[in-house]
Design a protein around this motif. Structure first.
Motif, mmCIF file in Angstrom:
data_model
loop_
_atom_site.group_PDB
_atom_site.id
_atom_site.type_symbol
_atom_site.label_atom_id
_atom_site.label_comp_id
_atom_site.label_asym_id
_atom_site.label_seq_id
_atom_site.Cartn_x
_atom_site.Cartn_y
_atom_site.Cartn_z
ATOM 1 N N ALA A 8 -8.354 -4.391 7.242
ATOM 2 C CA ALA A 8 -7.893 -5.958 6.525
ATOM 3 C C ALA A 8 -9.048 -7.077 6.676
ATOM 4 O O ALA A 8 -8.719 -7.497 7.912
ATOM 5 N N ALA A 34 -7.541 -3.531 2.677
ATOM 6 C CA ALA A 34 -6.969 -4.594 2.032
ATOM 7 C C ALA A 34 -7.821 -6.158 2.195
ATOM 8 O O ALA A 34 -8.220 -6.321 3.247
ATOM 9 N N ASP A 36 -6.377 -8.868 1.642
ATOM 10 C CA ASP A 36 -5.474 -10.093 2.052
ATOM 11 C C ASP A 36 -4.315 -9.687 2.766
ATOM 12 O O ASP A 36 -3.950 -8.270 2.776
ATOM 13 N N ASP A 39 -1.328 -7.587 0.822
ATOM 14 C CA ASP A 39 -1.849 -6.205 0.598
ATOM 15 C C ASP A 39 -1.868 -5.436 2.030
ATOM 16 O O ASP A 39 -1.500 -4.141 1.789
ATOM 17 N N ALA A 42 1.565 -4.059 2.810
ATOM 18 C CA ALA A 42 2.059 -3.284 1.835
ATOM 19 C C ALA A 42 1.467 -1.711 2.269
ATOM 20 O O ALA A 42 2.125 -0.807 2.156
ATOM 21 N N GLU A 43 0.209 -1.873 2.221
ATOM 22 C CA GLU A 43 -0.577 -0.663 2.714
ATOM 23 C C GLU A 43 -0.261 0.105 3.884
ATOM 24 O O GLU A 43 -0.107 1.171 3.849
#
Length: 217
Positions: A8, A34, A36, A39, A42-43
């Protein structure tokens, strides 16, 4: 066993560089990226990677918030998060540490340290590098409430282990320094976490520096 990693960072070039370094290792695979914090969370929740490598500064949610969401207090099944940082962000790093970070890595760290950090996090032997974490934690010198009581609960050997953790030693290095087996070191670390109410080695190191345990060695 392959270590599954999520990257990330808001800079595509940095993500690409990290991916190249990690995927050059036979036991590491980058399964998601990701750009940001939103995201990233979420991932991570969708894929449940073994290790999340998270930049401290990202759009929408920063690395501190991401760390708290994935590894912080109250998270039922916390993940292992490594925070990518620089020395000029000490206060942010401390926030991430308290949010459950399993280790820290400088953006200009070499490939070997990056790989070491990922493997250490995966093995539960969080990277507490003398060149990163200890330097940051030296600033945390205000003793917290209840220090005397918590310190009294530790045996002399457990205090030695705490000091070695705070100095950035791995379990293997602690065993060699104190002439005890690896399994004994792991047992001491587990007992220390229970007695101090801490969740990982990084929090043990922070507690030691906050309460000047290391300075008394």
């Amino acid at each position: 066993m392959t270590i599954r990693v999520l990257l990330a960072d808001d800079q595509a070039m940095i993500r690409s560089g990290l991916r190249l370094i990690l995927e050059d290792q036979p036991d590491i695979a980058v399964i998601a990226e990701a750009a940001d914090g939103v995201d990233a969370i979420a991932e991570a929740r969708r894929l449940r990677p073994d290790v999340c490598l998270v930049d401290i500064r990202m759009p929408r949610l920063d690395g501190i918030e991401v760390t708290r969401a994935l590894a912080g207090p109250g998270v039922p099944h916390p993940m292992r998060v490594i925070v990518v940082t620089t020395f000029d962000l000490d206060e942010y790093v401390y926030g991430a540490l308290r949010g459950g970070a399993a280790g820290f890595l400088l953006k200009d760290a070499g490939p070997a340290l990056l790989v070491e950090a990922v493997r250490a996090a995966h093995n539960g032997d969080a990277l507490v590098s003398p060149s990163v974490t200890v330097r940051l934690l030296r600033h945390l010198t205000a003793p917290t409430r209840g220090t005397d009581r918590k310190l009294a609960s530790l045996s002399a050997r457990e205090i030695e282990v705490v000091r070695e953790i705070a100095r950035g030693r791995t379990n293997l290095e602690i065993g060699a320094e104190l002439f005890i087996s690896l399994s004994t070191v792991k047992s001491h670390v587990s007992t220390i976490q229970t007695k101090l109410g801490l969740r990982n080695r990084v929090e043990i190191a922070a507690w030691a520096w906050e309460n000047r345990i290391v300075d008394t060695a």
